[in-house]
Each structure stands twice: as C-alpha cells, then as structure tokens.
Design a protein around this motif. Structure first.
Motif, PDB file in Angstrom:
ATOM      1  N   UNK A 287      57.889  36.218  41.961  1.00 61.44           N
ATOM      2  CA  UNK A 287      56.933  35.149  41.661  1.00 61.44           C
ATOM      3  C   UNK A 287      55.674  35.268  42.488  1.00 61.44           C
ATOM      4  N   UNK A 288      54.883  36.318  42.259  1.00 61.37           N
ATOM      5  CA  UNK A 288      53.646  36.471  42.988  1.00 61.37           C
ATOM      6  C   UNK A 288      52.479  36.384  42.025  1.00 61.37           C
ATOM      7  N   UNK A 289      51.536  35.589  42.379  1.00 60.69           N
ATOM      8  CA  UNK A 289      50.328  35.406  41.588  1.00 60.69           C
ATOM      9  C   UNK A 289      49.164  35.882  42.445  1.00 60.69           C
ATOM     10  N   UNK A 290      48.427  36.939  42.045  1.00 53.97           N
ATOM     11  CA  UNK A 290      47.349  37.447  42.881  1.00 53.97           C
ATOM     12  C   UNK A 290      46.270  36.426  43.150  1.00 53.97           C
ATOM     13  N   UNK A 291      46.217  35.359  42.359  1.00 55.71           N
ATOM     14  CA  UNK A 291      45.219  34.326  42.612  1.00 55.71           C
ATOM     15  C   UNK A 291      45.660  33.352  43.691  1.00 55.71           C
ATOM     16  N   UNK A 292      46.928  33.459  44.116  1.00 55.03           N
ATOM     17  CA  UNK A 292      47.441  32.548  45.129  1.00 55.03           C
ATOM     18  C   UNK A 292      47.337  33.192  46.495  1.00 55.03           C
ATOM     19  N   UNK A 293      46.516  32.617  47.381  1.00 54.10           N
ATOM     20  CA  UNK A 293      46.365  33.165  48.724  1.00 54.10           C
ATOM     21  C   UNK A 293      47.651  33.136  49.504  1.00 54.10           C
ATOM     22  N   UNK A 294      48.422  32.050  49.372  1.00 48.25           N
ATOM     23  CA  UNK A 294      49.679  31.939  50.118  1.00 48.25           C
ATOM     24  C   UNK A 294      50.639  33.013  49.664  1.00 48.25           C
ATOM     25  N   UNK A 295      50.797  33.185  48.355  1.00 46.86           N
ATOM     26  CA  UNK A 295      51.722  34.192  47.849  1.00 46.86           C
ATOM     27  C   UNK A 295      51.237  35.585  48.200  1.00 46.86           C
ATOM     28  N   UNK A 296      49.944  35.783  48.183  1.00 52.29           N
ATOM     29  CA  UNK A 296      49.420  37.097  48.528  1.00 52.29           C
ATOM     30  C   UNK A 296      49.741  37.425  49.974  1.00 52.29           C
ATOM     31  N   UNK A 297      49.619  36.457  50.881  1.00 49.42           N
ATOM     32  CA  UNK A 297      49.966  36.705  52.281  1.00 49.42           C
ATOM     33  C   UNK A 297      51.442  36.993  52.428  1.00 49.42           C
ATOM     34  N   UNK A 298      52.253  36.281  51.641  1.00 46.63           N
ATOM     35  CA  UNK A 298      53.696  36.534  51.667  1.00 46.63           C
ATOM     36  C   UNK A 298      53.977  37.967  51.216  1.00 46.63           C
ATOM     37  N   UNK A 299      53.312  38.407  50.158  1.00 48.28           N
ATOM     38  CA  UNK A 299      53.495  39.761  49.667  1.00 48.28           C
ATOM     39  C   UNK A 299      53.083  40.771  50.729  1.00 48.28           C
ATOM     40  N   UNK A 300      51.976  40.526  51.403  1.00 48.61           N
ATOM     41  CA  UNK A 300      51.541  41.439  52.452  1.00 48.61           C
ATOM     42  C   UNK A 300      52.583  41.552  53.549  1.00 48.61           C
ATOM     43  N   UNK A 301      53.206  40.428  53.921  1.00 44.21           N
ATOM     44  CA  UNK A 301      54.240  40.476  54.958  1.00 44.21           C
ATOM     45  C   UNK A 301      55.425  41.283  54.481  1.00 44.21           C
TER      46      UNK A 301
ATOM     47  N   UNK B  59      48.227  46.445  45.550  1.00 36.83           N
ATOM     48  CA  UNK B  59      47.591  46.600  44.238  1.00 36.83           C
ATOM     49  C   UNK B  59      48.535  47.307  43.261  1.00 36.83           C
ATOM     50  N   UNK B  60      49.250  48.306  43.745  1.00 34.51           N
ATOM     51  CA  UNK B  60      50.218  48.985  42.882  1.00 34.51           C
ATOM     52  C   UNK B  60      51.302  48.020  42.406  1.00 34.51           C
ATOM     53  N   UNK B  61      51.778  47.186  43.327  1.00 34.22           N
ATOM     54  CA  UNK B  61      52.845  46.238  42.976  1.00 34.22           C
ATOM     55  C   UNK B  61      52.359  45.238  41.916  1.00 34.22           C
ATOM     56  N   UNK B  62      51.198  44.693  42.159  1.00 37.13           N
ATOM     57  CA  UNK B  62      50.691  43.704  41.204  1.00 37.13           C
ATOM     58  C   UNK B  62      50.395  44.340  39.841  1.00 37.13           C
ATOM     59  N   UNK B  63      49.909  45.583  39.842  1.00 34.75           N
ATOM     60  CA  UNK B  63      49.573  46.257  38.590  1.00 34.75           C
ATOM     61  C   UNK B  63      50.827  46.707  37.827  1.00 34.75           C
ATOM     62  N   UNK B  64      51.966  46.791  38.519  1.00 39.77           N
ATOM     63  CA  UNK B  64      53.183  47.305  37.870  1.00 39.77           C
ATOM     64  C   UNK B  64      54.056  46.207  37.263  1.00 39.77           C
ATOM     65  N   UNK B  65      53.610  44.973  37.325  1.00 43.10           N
ATOM     66  CA  UNK B  65      54.426  43.876  36.779  1.00 43.10           C
ATOM     67  C   UNK B  65      54.694  44.138  35.299  1.00 43.10           C
ATOM     68  N   UNK B  66      55.963  44.051  34.876  1.00 40.94           N
ATOM     69  CA  UNK B  66      56.281  44.310  33.465  1.00 40.94           C
ATOM     70  C   UNK B  66      55.591  43.323  32.528  1.00 40.94           C
TER      71      UNK B  66
END
Length: 335
Positions: A4-18, A328-335
C-alpha cells in the motif's frame, strides 16, 4: 495484494525509503544520567532469546517491535544497539563510535569480512554477530519437488500466482528479481504475491492461504519442529544473507560486552543457536564440530556445504542515489 504505497503520500514514501534502506530514523543525543544500568536496545526477534537471557549483569535489554519505534529520548539512553542489515542505511545517520572488538573481528569468516568491506565508514562501528540466509518455507505438496529443483526460479511459476508471501522489504524482493534474470522479473514477481508481510508470513502459511513464504532461516526452524507438513529450502543458487549486528552509540562509555558475544560463538551456546537457525559468523571449519549434534535432516540446511554457502551474498547499504533508483523501480513495477 500489492504493497500500500502511494508515491503522492510523503509519509508512505518515507516508509518505503526506510524499508529499502533509507533515511536515518533516530538521533542519539543528550547526556546520560550517571548510575544508570547499561542498556542493550534490540527490536523484538532480532536477537535469540536463548542468548539475551544470558546478558550479564548489570546490562538490561530494552525491546521494541521495530527499530523505528524507538523514540529519540529512548535511544539516547542506549549503550549498545542491535539491528539487522536492513537497517544499516538508517544507522549511517546515527552517531556511533568504533565498536572496539578486534579479538572478535579476527574470528569472522570470509563472508562476514567481505560484508564489512562494503560498509565504508560503518565498518569500524558495527560487529556482525549472527547470520541467517533468506530461504523458502513451504508446505509439502505437489509443487514441493519443483521448488526444491528450481529454487528461486520457481517463484515465477504460474501455479504459485497469488500464493507467495514476500518480506515487507522492496530491497530483498528487487534483489531476488535481479537474480532471476528474466524479462520483467520484478513486475512478474510482484504479481505472484499474496502479500508482503514477513511478520505474519507463518500465519498465512498455516491458514493455507499461502504455499510459499520467504523468510530468514532463523524464523523457520521452530515451526519445522512443530509441524511436519512444513519444509525449508535453501536454493542451490545461494541466497541473500540476513545479518545481525551490534553498534555502540557515540555517547556511551560502556565497552562492548565481548564475553557475552564470545558466549554465543562457543559451545554449548553456539550449538543451541544453530539449532534455532542462527549461525555465528565463524568459518565453517569452526562450526563443523556442531554438525553431528544437529538433527540429520537439518545439517545441510543450517550448515550447507562451503560451495553453496559461498554462493550466498550480502546486501550492503545503498547510497542516496541507489535508494532513489530502487524506490523508482519499485513504484514503476506495481502490477
């Protein structure tokens, strides 16, 4: 189910980075009160309970569900930090001091030595104390033999679509995809996922909703003892390694409790930890004396032949540019 990651969400993006190995999460600052007992901070499940129960007086263990749940005030009181290699990107932003453990470092096996060489400035500030390969935990069924034969490649088999639980770590999933050497491997791998949830992976398997889960070996052996329907496979291609590390915050005056680490690296504790899938980072020649004390069905799993063990690989911390590329690869690979 995708993550459940939305690139428009700053909080989720930081979570993904971690999760990929991103920005620092805690800052160890402030003065320590005198007379306070030294504290080891370790996320739950990172250190074997068998070992932490032998933590010498006056040391105290403080746990949290995950490293990012420690508050700055809590972490400022730490004298020793335990974490896995997945959090090394965060440790790079923490004020640390040299680990000062030359007698222990000299005992490390070649894989641990190679791993340290990839860490840059962190190499002098952390000590690998345990290692466990990522493996495939499966139910014994009609596809079990194919999984044993094909290893990681079997993760792309259409029979397993929607029935694989991957770790909640884009870094590990991307690494596995790159090793498969197949067109669009990452996107195809993500389509195979039931979920990305290593914390509850075993429950998904026991409920019958998953056929395969990807976990560190140290998370699997207790289940094998209880449930004969389960099996663990360390693929012949090798596997990513899951390292357990210790680090000393900058403000502590407490030395590393080296005798406690030695306890985990010596018999009989070393053998007890091997039986839990937690391997001391020592040469195979040192560990071979424990082989006959393991259940026969686990010997080649817990202590694989050197040629297989040497095909395993570590995941060093990422540079900021590498983190951005993987995100970027992860977000671009979403089915």
């Amino acid at each position: 189910m995708t993550m459940p990651f939305d690139p428009s969400s700053g909080i989720r993006r930081r979570h993904l980075l971690r999760m990929i190995g991103g920005a620092g999460l805690i800052s160890l600052v402030g003065c320590r009160a005198s007379g306070v007992k030294p504290r080891l901070f370790a996320p739950a499940g990172v250190l074997p309970k068998t070992w932490t129960m032998e933590l010498p007086d006056p040391w105290q263990l403080t746990s949290a569900k995950a490293l990012d749940q420690w508050t700055q005030a809590d972490a400022a009181q730490a004298d020793l930090l335990a974490c896995t290699d997945g959090w090394l990107g965060s440790l790079s932003a923490v004020a640390l001091q040299p680990i000062e453990a030359a007698p222990l470092r000299h005992q490390l096996d070649p894989l641990a030595q190679q791993f340290l060489k990839t860490l840059g400035p962190l190499a002098s500030q952390v000590l690998p104390v345990g290692v466990s390969p990522w493996v495939l935990l499966i139910r014994r069924d009609s596809v079990a033999d194919a999984i044993k034969r094909l290893g990681w490649q079997m993760l792309l088999d259409p029979q397993l679509q929607g029935q694989i639980v991957f770790p909640a770590s884009p870094r590990v999933v991307i690494e596995l995809a790159d090793r498969l050497d197949q067109p669009d491997a990452l996107q195809r791998l993500r389509r195979q996922a039931l979920t990305f949830d290593d914390r509850q992976a075993v429950n998904w398997l026991l409920k019958g909703e998953a056929k395969v889960v990807v976990l560190p070996l140290q998370r699997c052996l207790s289940l094998l003892r209880r449930d004969p329907r389960m099996e663990v496979i360390l693929p012949n291609q090798g596997a990513p390694l899951h390292w357990t590390l210790l680090a000393r915050p900058k403000d502590t005056k407490e030395p590393l409790p080296q005798q406690w680490v030695e306890l985990a690296w010596r018999e009989p504790m070393r053998r007890r930890l091997l039986q839990e899938g937690w391997r001391a980072p020592l040469p195979t020649a040192v560990l071979d004396v424990d082989r006959l004390q393991l259940p026969e069905r686990w010997r080649s799993l817990v202590l694989p032949p050197d040629d297989l063990w040497n095909r395993c690989w570590s995941l060093p911390p990422l540079s900021p540019e590498q983190r951005i590329n993987l995100e970027q690869r992860w977000l671009a690979s979403a089915p």
